[in-house]
Design an enzyme around this catalytic site. Structure first.
Site, PDB file in Angstrom:
ATOM      1  N   GLU A 193      -8.673 -37.346  40.952  1.00 23.74           N
ATOM      2  CA  GLU A 193      -7.625 -36.757  40.120  1.00 23.74           C
ATOM      3  C   GLU A 193      -7.016 -37.798  39.181  1.00 23.74           C
ATOM      4  OE1 GLU A 193      -5.500 -33.008  42.053  1.00 23.74           O
ATOM      5  OE2 GLU A 193      -4.136 -34.699  42.002  1.00 23.74           O
ATOM      6  N   HIS A 206     -28.660 -38.814  58.087  1.00 19.49           N
ATOM      7  CA  HIS A 206     -29.667 -37.797  58.416  1.00 19.49           C
ATOM      8  C   HIS A 206     -29.564 -36.584  57.492  1.00 19.49           C
ATOM      9  CE1 HIS A 206     -30.890 -39.836  62.225  1.00 19.49           C
ATOM     10  NE2 HIS A 206     -29.720 -40.397  62.011  1.00 19.49           N
ATOM     11  N   LYS A 243      -5.607 -22.307  37.585  1.00 16.60           N
ATOM     12  CA  LYS A 243      -4.387 -21.559  37.932  1.00 16.60           C
ATOM     13  C   LYS A 243      -4.078 -20.534  36.842  1.00 16.60           C
ATOM     14  CE  LYS A 243      -2.136 -25.419  40.291  1.00 16.60           C
ATOM     15  NZ  LYS A 243      -1.056 -26.384  40.210  1.00 16.60           N
TER      16      LYS A 243
HETATM   17  O1  PA5 Z   1      -1.706 -34.969  43.550  1.00 20.22           O
HETATM   18  C1  PA5 Z   1      -1.235 -33.940  43.100  1.00 20.22           C
HETATM   19  O2  PA5 Z   1      -0.386 -33.960  42.213  1.00 20.22           O
HETATM   20  C2  PA5 Z   1      -1.676 -32.587  43.614  1.00 20.22           C
HETATM   21  O3  PA5 Z   1      -2.666 -32.684  44.553  1.00 20.22           O
HETATM   22  C3  PA5 Z   1      -0.498 -31.876  44.265  1.00 20.22           C
HETATM   23  O4  PA5 Z   1      -0.040 -32.665  45.324  1.00 20.22           O
HETATM   24  C4  PA5 Z   1      -0.918 -30.510  44.768  1.00 20.22           C
HETATM   25  O5  PA5 Z   1      -1.402 -29.758  43.704  1.00 20.22           O
HETATM   26  C5  PA5 Z   1       0.244 -29.803  45.412  1.00 20.22           C
HETATM   27  O6  PA5 Z   1       1.308 -29.695  44.533  1.00 20.22           O
HETATM   28  P1  PA5 Z   1       2.748 -29.366  45.061  1.00 20.22           P
HETATM   29  O7  PA5 Z   1       3.192 -30.480  45.933  1.00 20.22           O
HETATM   30  O8  PA5 Z   1       3.596 -29.256  43.833  1.00 20.22           O
HETATM   31  O9  PA5 Z   1       2.674 -28.063  45.810  1.00 20.22           O
END
Ligand code: PA5
Length: 445
Positions: free
Chosen positions: A286, A307, A421
């Site tokens: 990310e 494996h 989303k």
């Molecule tokens: O690293 C990130 O920003 C994401 O993985 C969020 O943690 C994830 O989308 C969850 O978001 P939130 O904490 O707003 O529910």
């Protein structure tokens, strides 16, 4: 140092002069971080967190964890991505992937709200039947659909089981300090709240209440974990690749990427590393995967996956490098027994510990994979303690941020996550998404 980088097996792939020539880039990236002048600099709270965390909240976390331990058979942790992976990684790494099945005096911990699976939800609800429950709902935004759906279900379950007043004592919310649906709802219902600091993004949040409340509930020493991170922060502070292993790791990744190695596989030799791998994949994926750039993070647990994916790694497209996390001290021991019959021919192993065999499998694989053209780095981690976990978290976070800046991306945003989303909300008929819904309807014709 609890975590060190061993680059012995990259010798045939990265020459010393390549480290020397990339050093100014890594140092520049590190300076951008330290001076808060790079992109995403509003999200650098993780850098000083190990020493500048909120001590009052930290104390409250311990009190809440003790209360949960006393009053619950099961803690259900609701969260997705950065709001659950760190806690789950810590519990599996330090305790066990079989934590819930161990004999223990701490509650079982189940993670939910991280998918939209009917089966997973129904199975957990049936596991919870007849058990005393607490819930820790974790969402920085307070609006994440997967988590919000699960919270609606568990909030109503707790209210019907205990009544509103008692349910309120069993629900803990970790969210934004001031705003958001979850914050408003928690304040209205009287739930104890913990904070995701404004300047810490989800995937960098394991050492905040996001990770620490479930981790402490599992009986893990969170003081030791913070100390590990604090020591990493102190020891990984200079700008030389030759004395700062987090920078050296970031630099090595970038050198390899520029040579066409577009996939990094994080390798563990212990099943308790599976969720650590998942946490690491989110952290790097990310943070770096944007602007059509980045190294694709993948992971395996050997020897299991030798494996399955072993063939590809040894002999498939040469686009890979591996980072092996070697846990030096396994913490327990098991000796392979001798058998007078030796019908299975295994007596050559008798008297050796299982860990010796595991480490030998590792060494054999390091030789085989490097011979096959796959550069290997080894991250030497002294043990699987809370201290080492905290150290490792800081090591990877720092390396990731430096890598991202070397790549020229903002490592602290995640604009790409919004696309699915938007489509999902449009297709589900959420107000405000009418135009997108119409466009998707046209495309489906
Ligand atoms: O690293 C990130 O920003 C994401 O993985 C969020 O943690 C994830 O989308 C969850 O978001 P939130 O904490 O707003 O529910």
């Amino acid at each position: 140092m609890s975590v060190t980088l061993n680059t012995k097996f990259t010798a045939g792939f990265i020459a010393d002069h390549e480290f020397t020539s990339i050093e100014p880039e890594a140092a520049r990236a590190f300076r951008l971080l330290k001076s808060h002048t790079g992109p995403g600099s509003d999200f650098l709270g993780w850098m000083d967190l190990p020493v500048a965390y909120d001590k009052e909240e930290f104390a409250r976390i311990k009190v809440a964890a003790a209360r949960i331990q006393k009053s619950c058979d099961i803690l259900v942790v609701l969260g997705i991505g950065g709001s659950y992976l760190g806690a789950r990684a810590a519990i599996e790494f330090i305790k066990s992937p079989l934590y819930n099945n161990l004999k223990k005096d701490t509650p079982d911990i189940y993670f939910a709200g991280n998918n939209i699976s009917t089966t997973a939800l129904n199975e957990l609800l049936s596991i919870c039947e007849g058990k005393d429950l607490c819930v820790n709902v974790i969402s920085k935004s307070g609006t994440t659909t997967e988590t919000a759906i699960a919270f609606r279900v568990f909030q109503s379950l707790l209210i019907s089981k205990y009544g509103e007043k008692e349910a309120a004592k069993r629900i803990f919310a970790t969210t934004d300090r001031r705003k958001g649906t979850l914050k408003e709802l928690s304040d209205r219902c009287g739930y104890e709240t913990f904070t995701v600091p404004d300047d810490v993004g989800g995937r960098f949040s394991v050492l905040t209440a996001v990770g620490l409340l479930p981790i402490a509930t599992a009986g893990i020493d969170i003081d030791a974990m913070m100390q590990g991170a604090a020591d990493a922060r102190a020891q990984l502070s200079d700008e030389s690749l030759f004395s700062n292993d987090a920078l050296r790791y970031a630099a090595a990744r970038n050198i390899l990427m520029r040579k066409g190695k577009k996939v990094e596989i994080l390798v563990g030799y212990e099943p308790y590393m599976l969720m650590l791998n998942e946490w690491w994949k989110q952290l790097f994926g990310e943070s770096e995967g944007k602007d059509q750039k980045g190294i694709l993070p993948d992971s395996v647990v050997f020897s299991t996956d030798l494996h399955s994916l072993g063939q590809f790694i040894q002999d498939g497209s040469r686009i890979l490098f591996e980072t092996v996390v070697n846990i030096q001290n396994p913490g327990s021991t098991f000796e392979i027994p001798s058998d007078p019959e030796n019908a299975d021919g295994l007596n050559f192993l008798a008297g050796k510990t299982l860990d010796e065999v595991n480490k030998t499998a590792m060494l054999g694989t390091l030789f085989a994979h490097t011979d096959g053209g796959v550069p290997n780095m080894i991250l030497e981690v002294s043990d699987r303690t809370a201290y080492s976990f905290g150290y490792m978290v800081y090591f990877f976070e720092l390396a990731c941020a430096v890598s991202g800046y070397m790549l020229g991306v903002n490592p602290f945003d995640q604009p790409g996550v919004e696309s699915y989303k938007k489509n999902m909300f449009a297709l589900l008929g959420k107000a405000g998404y009418e135009h997108e819904r119409e466009q998707l309807a046209q495309r489906m014709k």
